[in-house]
Design a protein around this motif. Sequence first.
Motif, PDB file in Angstrom:
ATOM      1  N   LEU A 119      41.465  36.265  38.256  1.00  0.00           N
ATOM      2  CA  LEU A 119      41.624  37.226  37.450  1.00  0.00           C
ATOM      3  C   LEU A 119      40.654  38.344  36.975  1.00  0.00           C
ATOM      4  N   GLU A 121      38.841  39.544  39.534  1.00  0.00           N
ATOM      5  CA  GLU A 121      39.038  40.452  40.566  1.00  0.00           C
ATOM      6  C   GLU A 121      40.100  41.356  40.328  1.00  0.00           C
ATOM      7  N   ALA A 122      41.339  40.849  39.725  1.00  0.00           N
ATOM      8  CA  ALA A 122      42.560  41.436  39.767  1.00  0.00           C
ATOM      9  C   ALA A 122      42.038  42.647  38.629  1.00  0.00           C
ATOM     10  N   ALA A 125      40.177  45.234  40.380  1.00  0.00           N
ATOM     11  CA  ALA A 125      40.974  46.237  41.175  1.00  0.00           C
ATOM     12  C   ALA A 125      41.944  46.874  40.406  1.00  0.00           C
TER      13      ALA A 125
END
Lengths: 217, 343
Positions: A119, A121-122, A125
């Motif tokens: 999460l 990382e998302a 991103a």
Amino acid sequence: MSSELLSLFWDSFVETLIMVGIAGGIATAVGIPLGLILSITAPGNVLERPLLNRTLGLVVNAVRSTPFIILMVAIIPLTRLITGTSIGTAAAVVPLAIAAIPFVGRLIEGALREVDAGLVEAAQAMGATPLQVVRKVLVPEALPGIINGLTIMLVNLIGFSAMAGAVGGGGLGDLGIRYGYQRFMPEVMAMVVLILIVVVQLVQTFGDVVASRVDHR
Amino acid sequence: MIQLQGITKFYAGSAGRVEALSGIDLKIDPGEIFGIIGRSGAGKSTLIRCINLLERPSEGHVLVAGRDLTVLDAAALRAARHEIGMIFQHFNLLSSRTVFDNVALPLELIGMTRSAIEERVTPLLDLVGLGDHRGRYPAQLSGGQKQRVGIARALASQPKVLLCDEATSALDPETTRSILALLRDINRRLGLTVVVITHEMQVIKDLCDRVAVLDGGRIIEQGDVFSVFTQPQMALTQTLIRDVIGHETPPGLLERLSQPHLADGAALRRLFFSGQSTDAPLISELSRRFSVDINILHGQIDEIRGRPFGSLLVLAKGEAAQLEAAWAWLAERDVRVEVAHVQ
Ligand SMILES: Nc1ncnc2c1ncn2[C@@H]1O[C@H](COP(=O)(O)OP(=O)(O)O)[C@@H](O)[C@H]1O
Ligand SMILES: [Mg+2]
């Protein structure tokens, strides 16, 4: 039960509420940021700061490993500086809060660790800043765990507040010791234990309800 | 649209340095769907994560829309990431947010107003077919629906590039097909450049325009999907393709073929079709023209981007001269004829 004893019960109950309420409030206000910092500065996390992380961790462990009864005595100068006295309910709040802060810190850190790294990382991103990751992802996702942690902290504080009698803090635990034990009134002791059981039960149930209300997993 | 130049990535492992990627050079054109396939551990995830710098390459440059991301500072990189959407194998949706709020997240990050967010998110939810589910939480959705939310979320900031890391690997075949169809639709409608990572050749075949095969951190083969499927060069590529289109002859058939009475005057051939040739009634025409009997034993004809390809195993009976003429006639029509062996 005499009305004199009844008012003793009431006063002690209020003292316990004050000690637990204020110490718990302070521990929440300081412990949550502490837990956040412990979490996000850890190696591999969004605001990696190994030195700060290790130093904070050491302090937290030191306070947590000091027995409460010793901590209470050891910080008397600090207590006097803050409250102007070293005995009484207000004076008991200081060691209670200081003991609870690192405890909350570790519980919050643990709750944040449970958040799936995917999460974070998302969000990264998507171009989230570290602060946005904390506000939009880590805290909301860890909220059920955070509430569980605060509930555990409150229940523990209720227990620890009984020891605060040692610095004249009063409260239900103190009442139980003074009347039930020292004056041989087992019914007072029994009553104190019963009230504490009910209070702990209420706190735990309330905590569980709130935690499940915010949990959409 | 995307250019990878000399990308190398080392990880410091317990048993020394692991070289996950070695000297990757890749160019992905605007508007195409580019697939990267490889076995587990080939470095696929590392490679796609290098494109938005979730993973910083040890060496090399990453250019997206002409800009070198590796030289940007943190703020500029965050801004660049708004132009690159990403979807994940395990969806990575926030359990604490509704479908709507999950899709709204990237817009909240750039400080868009609530009404502007509403205007942006609503049509996106319709696009992915979740208009009726906006108030639900991810836990109440199926895997396919979760990935649709992931896609809508990735599109919210109107990116130029969509990165898909094993986006269908957690889904059943039917859901996979619907997600792939959605990705193709989005690619066509929005002109989005799509990069797809997968270990399934089926995904490459159904979705991609071009493909690169990754093995041991290197690209061993690349090209447009049709030619890679019809003329795979490397053994690994051939193995991967075989999983999708069965060239394997069934064992029962092999056994029957090895019986002696079949051998005399009969020729066993494998006919490879690619392109238009499968549309014409070649086999029946062949029988009529050359007075040979064709018995189709086994085979499969498939399609990539509307172009059929595949192979047939046939047993042909007739005079030798007739047979030779027949094979020549097929070769003229771009059908490759190989002698098939039964061992
Ligand atoms: N964070 C990491 N630390 C160390 N090694 C890693 C890390 N991530 C990936 N690797 C290694 O890099 C190689 C490629 O991994 P990955 O990109 O995940 O492959 P794939 O996605 O193709 O399965 C593997 O050998 C893996 O063990
Ligand atoms: Mg992977």
